[in-house]
Design an enzyme around this catalytic site. Sequence first.
Site, mmCIF file in Angstrom:
data_model
loop_
_atom_site.group_PDB
_atom_site.id
_atom_site.type_symbol
_atom_site.label_atom_id
_atom_site.label_comp_id
_atom_site.label_asym_id
_atom_site.label_seq_id
_atom_site.Cartn_x
_atom_site.Cartn_y
_atom_site.Cartn_z
ATOM 1 C CG ASN A 389 -2.105 0.946 1.062
ATOM 2 O OD1 ASN A 389 -1.954 2.047 0.554
ATOM 3 N ND2 ASN A 389 -3.276 0.544 1.498
ATOM 4 C CG ASP A 390 1.415 2.934 3.675
ATOM 5 O OD1 ASP A 390 0.384 3.570 3.398
ATOM 6 O OD2 ASP A 390 1.511 2.209 4.680
ATOM 7 C CB VAL A 391 6.037 0.530 -0.569
ATOM 8 C CG1 VAL A 391 6.470 0.408 0.884
ATOM 9 C CG2 VAL A 391 5.261 -0.700 -1.014
ATOM 10 C CB VAL A 392 2.612 1.122 -4.710
ATOM 11 C CG1 VAL A 392 3.573 -0.053 -4.783
ATOM 12 C CG2 VAL A 392 1.345 0.718 -3.953
#
Length: 464
Positions: A389-392
């Site tokens: 989630n957060d890393v993309v």
Amino acid sequence: MLSLIYLIGSVTFIVGLKMLSNPATARKGNAIAAGGMALAILGTIFLYRHNGHGLHNYGWIITGLVVGGVIGLISARRVKMTAMPEMVSLFNGMGGACAALISVVEFEYMAGTLADIPNVHGQLGIIFAGMIIGAVSFAGSVIAWGKLNGRIRDISFQGQHIVNLSVLAVIMLLTLFVTVTLPSATVALFATVLVLSLVYGIFFVLPIGGADMPVVISLLNSFTGVAAACGGFLYNNPVMLTGGILVGSAGTILTILMCKAMNRSLKNVLIGAFGGAKAGGVTREQGAYKEIGLSDTAVVMAYAHKVMIVPGYGLAVAQAQHACHELETLLEARGVEVRYAIHPVAGRMPGHMNVLLAEADVPYDKLLEMEQANGQFNTTDVVLILGANDVVNPAAKSDPSSPIYGMPILEVENARSVIVNKRSMKPGYAGIENDLFFQPKTSMLFGDAKQVLQQLVAEIVNSL
């Protein structure tokens, strides 16, 4: 003979650590370092001599080794990959507790004869350093363990950082006072510093949010190494000193790399509470998202030239790494090029995704680091995101108001199409809405990652 054994043990630690830097040799390196540690322990038990006498209480020593070994073996065999981060944190905390207890025992041994001990100020300084760092590591690791498994929530209050710094200042001042002046109340002051160190370890980790846990785990790991090195100085033990220095320096380097991967300074991690309860930012209207079915997903992936898979914590939760490898093998049999894009802080600890995929025997050369993957997304037909989630999240590049703004991400939006597998539209661990889900080229494939991957495999086998 014991000195030779310690030398061999130190060399195995260095060689093992070097081999751990490459996934292809990591398992062998771990075994070599563990063998060196076993050799050092056995050498100490049976060969150590002081004033012509060996160790005492062999029954207690052997019992402790057996009980600890059995607990460690059973725990390691039973742990799920999703619970690996908290196990690492808990085991690291035990190392910190061990280092702190060494200092407590040595201080108790010296307490009655401080005035007669040569270089007593230096000895006390080492004892206090080992105790403080070990206690902070122990208490902080236990809190990190509780936060990772959901037993402890993020807790912060007004002025908490001031309180933390005040406690740390008192610890430092008391330590300096005791080691320099040797007051009559040394024992009471030592106990006070021990309690304050435990309190500081708790307050140190409590406000830090889930998105920063990889950094915190690696930092606490370095603390434990430094505390162990203090024990090496105290006992003039080269293998203990070497091991502690290696763990401390490796943990520090890893912490710096994790901060770089998040585009954050260590100071911001420790005082910013990024990923905590208040990190969600302002929620704004995103528009509509579109779903894609299993059949359409199977067709898109089966007829692609190049597919990039982005694993995240959702993959670990579903224990879907083997199903993912099966899909990869099936696609490659059809002539599709498949690679994995790994973000440095994906998951709950450094290298979480690498360990997960290695368990499923995914070839190491298919795991691309963030910089490599970002250079290939523009030639990728389909990106399949599994629980990341957060890393993309493109907000890291486009939204200055976002708490993750400036964090390097996997630039999946550059691919021709993006398919995101999630259980729901809930935000990720940092509590931040993901702009990617609402972009025109993104399709949502809802469901448990393992079940979805198994159904995709069946769809490709039966229908294409």
